[in-house]
Write a protein that holds these residues in place. Structure first.
Motif, PDB file in Angstrom:
ATOM      1  N   ARG A   1       0.847  -1.191   0.000  1.00  0.00           N
ATOM      2  CA  ARG A   1       0.000   0.000   0.000  1.00  0.00           C
ATOM      3  C   ARG A   1       0.880   1.237   0.000  1.00  0.00           C
ATOM      4  N   ASN A   2       0.347   2.363  -0.486  1.00  0.00           N
ATOM      5  CA  ASN A   2       1.087   3.608  -0.390  1.00  0.00           C
ATOM      6  C   ASN A   2       1.568   3.781   1.049  1.00  0.00           C
ATOM      7  N   PRO A   3       2.872   3.911   1.267  1.00  0.00           N
ATOM      8  CA  PRO A   3       3.405   3.928   2.635  1.00  0.00           C
ATOM      9  C   PRO A   3       2.822   5.015   3.536  1.00  0.00           C
ATOM     10  N   PHE A   4       2.583   6.207   2.994  1.00  0.00           N
ATOM     11  CA  PHE A   4       2.046   7.289   3.820  1.00  0.00           C
ATOM     12  C   PHE A   4       0.567   7.050   4.148  1.00  0.00           C
ATOM     13  N   VAL A   5      -0.179   6.498   3.202  1.00  0.00           N
ATOM     14  CA  VAL A   5      -1.592   6.177   3.462  1.00  0.00           C
ATOM     15  C   VAL A   5      -1.676   5.069   4.517  1.00  0.00           C
ATOM     16  N   ARG A   6      -0.753   4.128   4.435  1.00  0.00           N
ATOM     17  CA  ARG A   6      -0.717   3.055   5.439  1.00  0.00           C
ATOM     18  C   ARG A   6      -0.465   3.629   6.840  1.00  0.00           C
ATOM     19  N   LEU A   7       0.402   4.631   6.949  1.00  0.00           N
ATOM     20  CA  LEU A   7       0.671   5.260   8.245  1.00  0.00           C
ATOM     21  C   LEU A   7      -0.582   5.949   8.793  1.00  0.00           C
ATOM     22  N   ILE A   8      -1.319   6.606   7.913  1.00  0.00           N
ATOM     23  CA  ILE A   8      -2.574   7.253   8.343  1.00  0.00           C
ATOM     24  C   ILE A   8      -3.537   6.200   8.876  1.00  0.00           C
ATOM     25  N   SER A   9      -3.645   5.083   8.171  1.00  0.00           N
ATOM     26  CA  SER A   9      -4.532   4.000   8.599  1.00  0.00           C
ATOM     27  C   SER A   9      -4.111   3.443   9.955  1.00  0.00           C
ATOM     28  N   ALA A  10      -2.803   3.280  10.142  1.00  0.00           N
ATOM     29  CA  ALA A  10      -2.283   2.772  11.422  1.00  0.00           C
ATOM     30  C   ALA A  10      -2.588   3.753  12.548  1.00  0.00           C
ATOM     31  N   PHE A  11      -2.400   5.040  12.269  1.00  0.00           N
ATOM     32  CA  PHE A  11      -2.670   6.070  13.287  1.00  0.00           C
ATOM     33  C   PHE A  11      -4.140   6.054  13.689  1.00  0.00           C
ATOM     34  N   ARG A  12      -5.024   6.014  12.710  1.00  0.00           N
ATOM     35  CA  ARG A  12      -6.460   6.026  13.002  1.00  0.00           C
ATOM     36  C   ARG A  12      -6.871   4.798  13.806  1.00  0.00           C
ATOM     37  N   ASP A  13      -6.279   3.670  13.471  1.00  0.00           N
ATOM     38  CA  ASP A  13      -6.647   2.411  14.131  1.00  0.00           C
ATOM     39  C   ASP A  13      -6.097   2.330  15.555  1.00  0.00           C
ATOM     40  N   LYS A  14      -4.878   2.759  15.758  1.00  0.00           N
ATOM     41  CA  LYS A  14      -4.215   2.539  17.048  1.00  0.00           C
ATOM     42  C   LYS A  14      -4.274   3.721  18.007  1.00  0.00           C
ATOM     43  N   PHE A  15      -4.518   4.928  17.475  1.00  0.00           N
ATOM     44  CA  PHE A  15      -4.491   6.098  18.356  1.00  0.00           C
ATOM     45  C   PHE A  15      -5.810   6.862  18.426  1.00  0.00           C
TER      46      PHE A  15
ATOM     47  N   TRP B   1       3.527   0.018  11.760  1.00  0.00           N
ATOM     48  CA  TRP B   1       4.220   1.088  11.028  1.00  0.00           C
ATOM     49  C   TRP B   1       5.644   0.696  10.625  1.00  0.00           C
ATOM     50  N   LYS B   2       5.984  -0.557  10.816  1.00  0.00           N
ATOM     51  CA  LYS B   2       7.285  -1.025  10.326  1.00  0.00           C
ATOM     52  C   LYS B   2       7.249  -1.064   8.807  1.00  0.00           C
ATOM     53  N   GLN B   3       8.367  -0.699   8.180  1.00  0.00           N
ATOM     54  CA  GLN B   3       8.412  -0.640   6.721  1.00  0.00           C
ATOM     55  C   GLN B   3       8.053  -2.010   6.132  1.00  0.00           C
ATOM     56  N   MET B   4       7.336  -1.979   5.012  1.00  0.00           N
ATOM     57  CA  MET B   4       6.855  -3.217   4.399  1.00  0.00           C
ATOM     58  C   MET B   4       8.002  -4.117   3.963  1.00  0.00           C
ATOM     59  N   HIS B   5       9.078  -3.504   3.444  1.00  0.00           N
ATOM     60  CA  HIS B   5      10.194  -4.337   2.975  1.00  0.00           C
ATOM     61  C   HIS B   5      10.918  -5.008   4.145  1.00  0.00           C
ATOM     62  N   ARG B   6      10.817  -4.441   5.338  1.00  0.00           N
ATOM     63  CA  ARG B   6      11.449  -5.056   6.508  1.00  0.00           C
ATOM     64  C   ARG B   6      10.588  -6.180   7.084  1.00  0.00           C
TER      65      ARG B   6
END
Length: 321
Positions: free
Chosen positions: A152-166, A229-234
């Protein structure tokens, strides 16, 4: 009147049935090959980027050198010869539901993935992971199984993680992460002990504070990034593992249909419908507009490998004055 001749007996009927099945399988194989060819540019870009940037290989020559715990995000289904690398916030709950349904039954009919409670699939005892096997068995499975991941677009994924966890009342995340962020970046000297107390008093982690937390070099000195929020490639090591299929959240329904066809499961199992993925520039700007420019640039450097490896354009508009 002369009666029509019986052209074939029992053995002839069997041959016709065999021919029909053979042609059907042949047709499926050809369609699967066409689909794989359609997705080849994603794999070609990945290979090219990996060759140009050796650091994206994490300092390793091949995945076999990796310790077992680094392969924990690869889910194995021995019934169908599938390995799925799950990336949190990229339809992974629904893919895990599918993997649970396949794991329970080798031939079908399969349980409707939608009927499987979402919280149950995150129990590590429900699925089998590549890390569960000794090294020789890991190697055999990786060699012969169909391997896939979704990104997924990395920045959009971060927004999704923020909304879900915070932005939800998640006491586990509040205690492990939110209190630390509020204290260090929100200038709250003594944050409430529980998420309910914090929310009831109107206290939340801001998106800007979350980004400060991510770009702070001290964050990963304590422990690695949390998987959401860990990078997808990692998580999935695409420069070391030769994935057969790379799906994108932005084209989720089409990619799911293509993958199920490749796996010969398109008529047997239904992927649960997911919310529409929003990744417009306006959407990103609304979120990142509150983040200082310097932090946005630092954040991009952290997630740059994911942008490059998976073909997401550099968000120039967010990185310029």
């Amino acid at each position: 009147m002369r009666k029509p001749m019986l052209l074939f007996g029992t053995s002839g009927v069997a041959f016709v049935i065999f021919l029909f099945i053979y042609q059907l399988e042949n047709s499926r194989d050809r369609r699967a090959q066409r689909i794989l060819k359609l997705h080849e540019p994603r794999k070609a870009l990945l290979r090219e980027t990996c060759l140009k940037n050796k650091m994206y290989s994490e300092g390793k020559e091949n995945w076999e050198d990796m310790p077992a715990h680094e392969l924990h995000f690869l889910v194995v289904d021995d019934n169908h010869g599938i390995i799925y690398c799950f990336v949190p916030k990229v339809a992974c709950t629904n893919w895990k539901r599918v993997m649970v349904a396949l794991h329970k039954n080798s031939t079908g009919p399969y349980e409707d993935p939608l009927s499987i409670p979402p919280e149950s699939v995150h129990d590590n005892n429900v699925l089998t992971f590549l890390s569960d096997f000794p090294k020789p068995e890991r190697i055999a499975r990786m060699k012969h199984y169909t391997k896939f991941l979704f990104v997924r677009n990395p920045f959009v994924r971060l927004i999704s993680a923020f909304r879900d966890k915070f932005q939800k009342r998640n006491n586990l995340f509040y205690r492990s992460t939110s209190r630390h962020i509020l204290k260090k970046y929100g200038n709250i000297s003594d944050p409430p002990a529980s998420v309910d107390e914090a929310f009831d008093s109107g206290l939340h982690v801001s998106f800007s504070n979350f980004i400060q937390f991510l770009v702070d070099p001290e964050t990963e000195k304590d422990e690695p990034f949390e998987p959401h929020w860990k990078q997808m490639h990692r998580l999935c090591h695409p420069c070391l593992i030769d994935y057969n299929f790379i799906g994108h959240q932005e084209t989720l329904q089409m990619d799911v249909e293509h993958l199920l066809t490749i796996l010969n499961l398109e008529n047997d199992i239904t992927f649960p419908t997911s919310p529409e993925n929003i990744s417009t520039l306006d959407y990103l700007s609304n979120w990142f507009g509150v983040v200082p420019l310097e932090d946005r640039r630092k954040l991009y450097k952290i997630y740059e490998p994911d942008f490059e490896l998976f073909g997401y354009p550099k968000p120039e508009e967010l990185l310029q004055d």
